[in-house]
Write a protein that holds these residues in place. Structure first.
Motif, short mmCIF file in Angstrom:
data_model
loop_
_atom_site.label_atom_id
_atom_site.label_comp_id
_atom_site.label_asym_id
_atom_site.label_seq_id
_atom_site.Cartn_x
_atom_site.Cartn_y
_atom_site.Cartn_z
N ALA A 1 10.51 -3.68 -23.60
CA ALA A 1 9.64 -3.04 -22.63
C ALA A 1 10.29 -3.11 -21.25
O ALA A 1 11.01 -4.05 -20.94
N MET A 2 10.00 -2.13 -20.44
CA MET A 2 10.53 -2.08 -19.08
C MET A 2 9.79 -3.07 -18.19
O MET A 2 8.61 -3.31 -18.36
N ASP A 3 10.52 -3.62 -17.23
CA ASP A 3 9.93 -4.54 -16.26
C ASP A 3 9.28 -3.75 -15.14
O ASP A 3 9.95 -3.05 -14.39
N VAL A 4 7.96 -3.86 -15.02
CA VAL A 4 7.22 -3.12 -14.00
C VAL A 4 7.53 -3.65 -12.60
O VAL A 4 7.28 -2.97 -11.61
N ASN A 5 8.12 -4.81 -12.51
CA ASN A 5 8.42 -5.43 -11.21
C ASN A 5 9.91 -5.34 -10.85
O ASN A 5 10.36 -6.04 -9.95
N ILE A 6 10.64 -4.45 -11.52
CA ILE A 6 12.07 -4.35 -11.25
C ILE A 6 12.31 -3.98 -9.79
O ILE A 6 11.56 -3.20 -9.20
N ILE A 7 13.33 -4.58 -9.21
CA ILE A 7 13.63 -4.35 -7.79
C ILE A 7 14.78 -3.37 -7.68
O ILE A 7 15.83 -3.53 -8.30
N ASP A 8 14.59 -2.34 -6.87
CA ASP A 8 15.61 -1.34 -6.59
C ASP A 8 16.47 -1.85 -5.45
O ASP A 8 15.98 -2.05 -4.34
N ASN A 9 17.74 -2.07 -5.70
CA ASN A 9 18.63 -2.58 -4.67
C ASN A 9 19.33 -1.47 -3.89
O ASN A 9 20.28 -1.72 -3.16
N ALA A 17 8.41 -0.63 -7.67
CA ALA A 17 7.65 0.62 -7.81
C ALA A 17 6.38 0.57 -6.95
O ALA A 17 5.99 1.56 -6.33
N LEU A 18 5.75 -0.60 -6.89
CA LEU A 18 4.54 -0.75 -6.09
C LEU A 18 4.84 -0.59 -4.60
O LEU A 18 4.08 0.04 -3.87
N HIS A 19 5.98 -1.12 -4.14
CA HIS A 19 6.39 -0.91 -2.75
C HIS A 19 6.54 0.58 -2.45
O HIS A 19 6.03 1.07 -1.44
N TYR A 20 7.25 1.29 -3.34
CA TYR A 20 7.47 2.72 -3.11
C TYR A 20 6.15 3.50 -3.09
O TYR A 20 5.95 4.38 -2.25
N PRO A 41 -0.76 -5.21 -16.84
CA PRO A 41 -0.93 -6.66 -17.03
C PRO A 41 0.22 -7.51 -16.49
O PRO A 41 0.03 -8.68 -16.19
N ASP A 42 1.40 -6.92 -16.33
CA ASP A 42 2.55 -7.70 -15.87
C ASP A 42 2.87 -7.50 -14.38
O ASP A 42 3.87 -8.02 -13.89
N ILE A 43 2.04 -6.74 -13.68
CA ILE A 43 2.34 -6.47 -12.26
C ILE A 43 2.31 -7.78 -11.48
O ILE A 43 1.46 -8.63 -11.70
N THR A 75 -9.61 -5.26 -5.04
CA THR A 75 -10.22 -5.36 -6.36
C THR A 75 -9.31 -6.04 -7.37
O THR A 75 -9.73 -6.31 -8.49
N HIS A 76 -8.06 -6.29 -6.99
CA HIS A 76 -7.10 -6.90 -7.92
C HIS A 76 -7.30 -8.42 -7.95
O HIS A 76 -7.28 -9.07 -6.91
N THR A 77 -7.46 -8.96 -9.12
CA THR A 77 -7.81 -10.37 -9.26
C THR A 77 -6.63 -11.32 -9.09
O THR A 77 -6.83 -12.51 -8.89
N LYS A 78 -5.40 -10.81 -9.15
CA LYS A 78 -4.24 -11.70 -9.07
C LYS A 78 -3.71 -11.87 -7.65
O LYS A 78 -2.68 -12.49 -7.46
N ILE A 79 -4.37 -11.32 -6.67
CA ILE A 79 -3.90 -11.45 -5.28
C ILE A 79 -4.04 -12.92 -4.86
O ILE A 79 -5.12 -13.50 -4.95
N PRO A 80 -2.96 -13.52 -4.38
CA PRO A 80 -3.05 -14.92 -3.94
C PRO A 80 -3.94 -15.08 -2.71
O PRO A 80 -4.09 -14.14 -1.93
N LYS A 81 -4.50 -16.26 -2.55
CA LYS A 81 -5.39 -16.53 -1.41
C LYS A 81 -4.74 -16.21 -0.07
O LYS A 81 -5.37 -15.70 0.82
N GLU A 82 -3.45 -16.53 0.05
CA GLU A 82 -2.74 -16.29 1.29
C GLU A 82 -2.75 -14.82 1.69
O GLU A 82 -2.81 -14.49 2.86
N LEU A 83 -2.68 -13.93 0.69
CA LEU A 83 -2.70 -12.50 0.98
C LEU A 83 -4.13 -11.99 1.14
O LEU A 83 -4.39 -11.11 1.94
#
Length: 87
Positions: A1-9, A17-20, A41-43, A75-83
Motif C-alpha cells: 500500500a502507498m504511504d499517505v504521509n510520503i514527503i515530496d522532497n 499530500a495534506l500540505h499540498y 486511517p494512516d494519516i 473534527t479530526h480525533t488524532k490532532i495533538p493537544k498542542e495543535l
C-alpha cells in the motif's frame, strides 16, 4: 500500500499530500481532498510532519486564515493537544 504521509522532497519543500491540499485550499479547491485525507486511517496529523517551512498542515491553514479547513481539522480525533490549542 502507498504511504499517505510520503514527503515530496521537490525543491526542498518537504510537503505531504495534506500540505499540498491545504496550500491550494484558499482558492476554494481541495476541501474534499483534505476531508478524504483526514479520514484515511494512516494519516499523520502530528507535530512531527512539518514541511520545509517547519509547519504542519494545520499550522499552514491557520496562517492562511482558512476557517473551512480549520473546521475540518477540528473534527479530526488524532490532532495533538498542542495543535488543538492553536485552533
Amino acid at each position: 500500500a502507498m504511504d499517505v504521509n510520503i514527503i515530496d522532497n521537490l525543491e526542498y519543500l518537504e510537503k505531504t499530500a495534506l500540505h499540498y491540499a491545504v496550500d491550494y485550499s484558499p482558492t476554494g479547491y481541495c476541501l474534499e481532498a483534505i476531508e478524504l485525507l483526514l479520514q484515511h486511517p494512516d494519516i499523520d496529523v502530528s507535530l512531527k510532519l512539518k514541511d520545509g517551512s517547519k509547519q504542519t498542515p494545520l499550522e499552514c491553514a491557520i496562517e492562511y486564515g482558512n476557517s473551512d479547513v480549520i473546521n475540518l481539522f477540528k473534527t479530526h480525533t488524532k490532532i495533538p493537544k498542542e495543535l488543538k490549542q492553536l485552533i
